[in-house]
Write a protein that holds these residues in place. Sequence first.
Motif, short mmCIF file in Angstrom:
data_model
loop_
_atom_site.label_atom_id
_atom_site.label_comp_id
_atom_site.label_asym_id
_atom_site.label_seq_id
_atom_site.Cartn_x
_atom_site.Cartn_y
_atom_site.Cartn_z
N LEU A 159 0.86 -1.25 0.01
CA LEU A 159 -0.20 0.12 0.09
C LEU A 159 0.90 1.42 0.03
N LEU A 160 1.71 1.35 0.70
CA LEU A 160 2.71 2.35 1.01
C LEU A 160 3.07 3.06 -0.14
N PRO A 161 3.76 2.47 -0.85
CA PRO A 161 4.54 2.87 -2.12
C PRO A 161 3.39 3.59 -3.07
N ASN A 162 2.37 3.00 -3.02
CA ASN A 162 1.46 3.40 -4.12
C ASN A 162 0.63 4.55 -3.51
N LEU A 163 0.73 5.01 -2.24
CA LEU A 163 0.41 6.25 -1.62
C LEU A 163 1.45 7.52 -1.80
N VAL A 164 2.50 6.91 -2.15
CA VAL A 164 3.60 7.98 -2.06
C VAL A 164 3.31 9.39 -3.11
N GLY A 165 2.85 8.67 -4.21
CA GLY A 165 2.69 10.00 -5.20
C GLY A 165 1.71 10.89 -4.71
N VAL A 166 0.50 10.58 -4.24
CA VAL A 166 -0.54 11.35 -3.93
C VAL A 166 -0.26 12.18 -2.63
N VAL A 167 0.60 11.22 -1.67
CA VAL A 167 0.94 12.34 -0.61
C VAL A 167 2.00 13.19 -1.06
N THR A 168 2.95 13.05 -1.84
CA THR A 168 3.67 13.81 -2.34
C THR A 168 3.19 15.45 -2.95
N VAL A 169 2.04 15.04 -3.72
CA VAL A 169 1.73 15.94 -4.39
C VAL A 169 0.67 16.71 -3.36
N TYR A 170 0.14 16.28 -2.56
CA TYR A 170 -0.83 16.88 -1.46
C TYR A 170 0.17 17.94 -0.57
N ALA A 171 1.33 17.08 -0.26
CA ALA A 171 2.18 17.80 0.70
C ALA A 171 2.95 19.16 -0.31
N THR A 172 3.09 19.03 -1.38
CA THR A 172 3.53 20.29 -2.24
C THR A 172 2.42 21.19 -2.18
N LEU A 173 1.15 20.93 -2.12
CA LEU A 173 0.22 21.79 -2.19
C LEU A 173 0.13 22.40 -0.57
N MET A 174 0.36 21.57 0.33
CA MET A 174 0.08 21.94 1.62
C MET A 174 1.13 22.79 2.13
N VAL A 175 2.55 22.81 1.51
CA VAL A 175 3.41 23.66 2.01
C VAL A 175 3.30 25.27 1.68
N PRO A 176 2.78 25.37 0.69
CA PRO A 176 2.38 26.83 0.62
C PRO A 176 1.16 27.30 1.60
N THR A 177 0.43 26.55 1.89
CA THR A 177 -0.64 26.94 2.82
C THR A 177 -0.14 27.07 4.11
N ASN A 178 0.77 26.29 4.47
CA ASN A 178 1.77 26.45 5.70
C ASN A 178 2.42 27.36 5.94
N ILE A 179 3.07 27.92 4.59
CA ILE A 179 3.82 29.21 4.73
C ILE A 179 2.91 30.25 4.89
N LEU A 180 1.71 30.33 4.32
CA LEU A 180 0.89 31.40 4.50
C LEU A 180 0.16 31.60 5.84
N PHE A 181 0.06 30.22 6.51
CA PHE A 181 -0.49 30.08 7.76
C PHE A 181 0.43 30.61 8.65
N GLU A 182 1.88 30.29 8.46
CA GLU A 182 2.90 30.79 9.56
C GLU A 182 2.91 32.18 9.65
N ALA A 183 2.86 32.81 8.44
CA ALA A 183 2.87 34.16 8.12
C ALA A 183 1.73 34.83 8.73
N ALA A 184 0.61 34.22 8.71
CA ALA A 184 -0.54 34.93 9.48
C ALA A 184 -0.39 34.66 10.92
N LEU A 185 0.01 33.82 11.28
CA LEU A 185 0.12 33.77 12.68
C LEU A 185 1.12 34.83 13.30
#
Lengths: 321, 324, 582
Positions: A234-260
């Motif tokens: 299972l895990l290897p097949n999830l890597v792709g999705v998780v990586t993509v989602y992580a790439t999209l979550m990084v900017p959210t977190n950058i902006l979130f930290e900046a807002a805080l």
Amino acid sequence: MLGVNEDDVGLGDAFTASPSLTSALSPAALVWRRLRRDRVAIVALVAVLLVTVVALTAPLLVDLVGAPGPNVQNSATLSDIGLPSGPSSSHLLGVDELGRDVFSRVVYGARISLSVAFIATGLAAVLGTLVGLCAGFFEGVVDSLLSRTMDVVLAFPVMLLALGMASACSTGKGCAAGLVKPGFGTVVFVLTFAGWPRFGRLVRGQTLSLRHHGFVDAARGLGSTNKTILFTELLPNLVGVVTVYATLMVPTNILFEAALSFLGVGIQPPNPSWGAMIAEAIPVFQSAWWFLVFPGMALIVTSLAFNLLGDALTDAVGQNQ
Amino acid sequence: MIAYVARRVVGALVLTLLVSSMSFVLFWVLPSTDPATLRAGRQATPQLVAEIRAGLGLNKPIYVQYARYMRRLVFHFDLGYSYQDNYSVRSQIFSRLPATASLAIGAIVLWLILAAVLGTLMALRPGSLLDRLLTVVSLFFISSPVYWLGLVGLLLFSQDIGLWHLFPGAGTYAPFSSNPAVWASSLVLPWIVLASTYVAIYARVIRTSLLEVLGHDYIRTARAKGLGEFRVVARHAYRSAMTPIVTLTALDLGGLLGGVILVETIFNIPGIGRLAWESIQVGDLPMIQGTVLVGAFFIIALNLGADLLYGVLDTRVRPRRAAT
Amino acid sequence: MRWPLVLLAVGTAAAASLTASSSPALRSADAALAHASATCSHRGGTLTVLSNNDVDNIDPGISWDIFSWTYVTYVTQRQLYRSDPSDPARLIPDIASGPPAISDGGKTITVHLKPNVMFSPPVNRAVTSADVQYGLERGFSKNVANPYASLSYNLVGVKAFTDGTASHIAGIVTPNTTTVVFHLTTPTPTAFLDNLLNPLASPVPADYAAQFDKQDPSTYGQHQAATGPYMIQNDSSGKLTGYDPGRQITLVRNPNWNASSDSRPACVDRIVESLGNSDATVASQRVTQGSGMITGNFEPPAAVSEAAATSNNGRDISIAPTTKVWYVSLNTKVPPLNNLNVRKAILAGFDRAAMWKVAGGRFAGQIASHLIPPEIAGFAQAGGVRGPRFDYLSSPNGNLALARTYMKKAGYPSGKYTGSHTLLMYGASNAPETQEAQVIKAQLGLLGLKVNLKIVDRNAMYDKYCNVVSQKVALCAGDWAGVDAYQQLYSPFDGKAIVPTGNSNYSLLNDPTINHLFDVASVTSNTKKSAQLYGLIDRDIMGQAAAIPWLWSAHVTLHSSDVHAVVGGLFGTADLTATSVG
């Protein structure tokens, strides 16, 4: 390659199907190929790498340009009533309200933004993946319990929650008997707390769908244990999705930290955080526009680059959420 | 159908209960400072602190405190009293609700309208320069911090400090009941700023849905019948584009609340967001907790509403047990 | 902000002899007030005051925040005496009909009341001595719990009253409706009279207030009566309709106010206090570009002040000196600050001019070189503007070479600190104090001293950290204001004032010579001698390098062009009862 039309922005199975059946390329190489052809994606990738390099080599960069360090105050650059001076030959991007070099602070700010975002996203991804895997794999009671937990966390208005936690943890010795200290620690804690259920839900969904593809039964049939199935199938097949989602979550977190930090409950002064710099600019921004504009632009460029990259990866990997 | 509704409502109630409990843990258990000391304020003699502890029930075991807290919350909707000025948290929050509602609802309406227009344009001419341009602009706004946009907006457009004197500046908000004209004009810039992040996303969603729908048979039939392009699109396409929009709006409410806090702070609008921020400045935990709870409650309620609406809109949806 | 609780010392000559200051824009309080006429330039209209936060408590018997007093309490409440606007050191009768009669070696004070000072609706009657008594007594009760009552009023019989064994404070006697007699436990009539200026000493109608004071906490604030020219708008039952917490306070004329009993001009008809204007720039600009407005409890940003000073002939800005002094206390018990040479090194190297610039330069006030501000007797004796002639105080821009010499004397041959101790410091979370804290950290860093800076809410900074000795806070940056040198210096620097919690002597200074000087000075009634003694104390404290003084502050008030603002007093604030619009 054989039998595969690379222009086919396939839906769904680029990574789940067993690679040897459809293409001689590994899933990762396939993704890379698609990415390479998208000009915007390449620009975004380059931008992301650039920002990362800047963050990693901040001290070198600052030295190279000849700017003073991010915490070096110079009251000579302030007018006699304390107003900062603008971009000049000695200070590329001007100075802030304490006479500190803005270029220096923007560059060092990259360090803070990226490290907070990467660490928080990473932790959220790991935690979320584990929880999502268990929920999707074991189903039943375990699933109910874990899903409910994720629902509860997701029901909280994230900003208010973050503000509340950051505030509660910034008085005295912090939270959880001093484990979570004000500043960097609190911000990472809050971002991780808010982020893991999103990974969790995503992974749970994918795990369930993988189960319905018959992977698990096939592996069981071969006599694999649960642990093996989880980690090798299972895990290897999830890597792709998780990586993509992580790439999209990084900017959210950058902006979130900046807002805080903007609201005063994030990174503590005098550490340079882009959000905090914007907040500091408020009393003087009509006359001293530079230290409002440059940190803002840094935030936008960084977050835009990650967003574009994430978008392109999403297309390349074939998932349109 | 009844079963669906009932399940959803019960689910929402359970969720509310769980959220309240988690809030208790976050604000009463986790912080390592004594709420009694915080409340005692300036004259914190040990005796006074002890009195306050007893008054707040802090010397009782944790499960007793929890029971007390839940009982107050559930039966009296009592959110406690502010550390700052001893006013009831509930009354303060409710008095500020109209301002936040004005801001949030106005922004939602604005972005939905703009998104519909832009999304349609993009869908009608996919791949064109306009489409690509709008995509990039959308991403730009998604990547921008909303407070920065607000500040730059003030710097450019506000009547007191801006380059072009278009909109009233920060701090000019007046409630609708006292002055509708000022209420509206003071909210235009905040609405635009708040909506800008979401217009992007929603325009793209509408574009995608429309593209999908426009390819269907019944659309081609309608076209063949000679109906005007716009009527074709309007009648059929929007209806099915509605469902993801409704779902998405419900999901975005949480984030919207965050944006509202930031916008209220910049523009000095006396809403719940500002209240939360002010409370944080002074560490007024009951107030912060109150705003978090009320925010969560609204989100759960609106999500429930969206779920039910979704069920009505798309009767093909039966709750499938699979991935949510 | 911090300030001690007593206001003026009767009989102390106002030391308003401003020596040539470095900031020509400052006008002395005297000069400003000379312009303030007792008549209005225009009667009527509405004055709008923009403040950045709410009053700390709407009940005058509980409030302790100086800006709440200035902008609300003193506008609606009168006390027995008040400070003379044209000479802040002098007390003039307000509700009292004349000066107090002091007898019994200074332990008895008798005051007669004017018969025609009226409470606002719905109380609608004259103030009596019983109201004066009740006003003070309620401060000691549990439901009101005034924060400064026990510190300020050394009356006979307080303990019996708070214990519940007596129904009144024996030290407040009301022989008839227009006479009050105070019996003190120690002969300190001057201090007591000064404390009668505090809002707690405003008369409160017992018959009306008792029902509210029975609630815990008391709800009298929401139903308060007024004696001043203005009152908070209320309904016929007395409940406030003009107080919208956090947003607005509306003051209207008190219909029962008798102009003949009061020297206040009371020009405007309405005062609207707009609260929660957190953006100082925006608020300041609204004021200067609008009409009928004036800034309240915040300092306008320097940029806006400069714009106002250079436009409209500078008529929209008033800068008045205050008695607030800003300094950084050095904890003399925490290593390495326990080494006198290290402290001297810090003082020598500290760039006070940089702090002053960051605070707003001439709009913030004057660079300080010692602890007594220019308005207070003892200033000249302590060295005036230049300050005591210690070499480590001689350059406001800091002298790093000299600092290194002192560090070497302290035992660090490189001229920089090489030890392992970190200095714990707390800074307030509001601008510009956050910025100032960062300047301090950077300055000390130049000498190799590491500062662990934590930014917290201002009240927490004091209540939980700086005021608590066991927290071992090494550096505490803040302000202090007093009406005379005793108040300015005693609590922060006398060894006898050190207490485990609620402490104000952040330096933990306990020097026998200084302590003795305080003892002598506090009982000296000769004003010249007193000024000399306090000047000496100030010098000695600087000799111990117990604090880094950096600002004698001024308060900037901006107003619309149609507002004739009257500013002054101990905090340089606007007098709303004398300001006119139009």
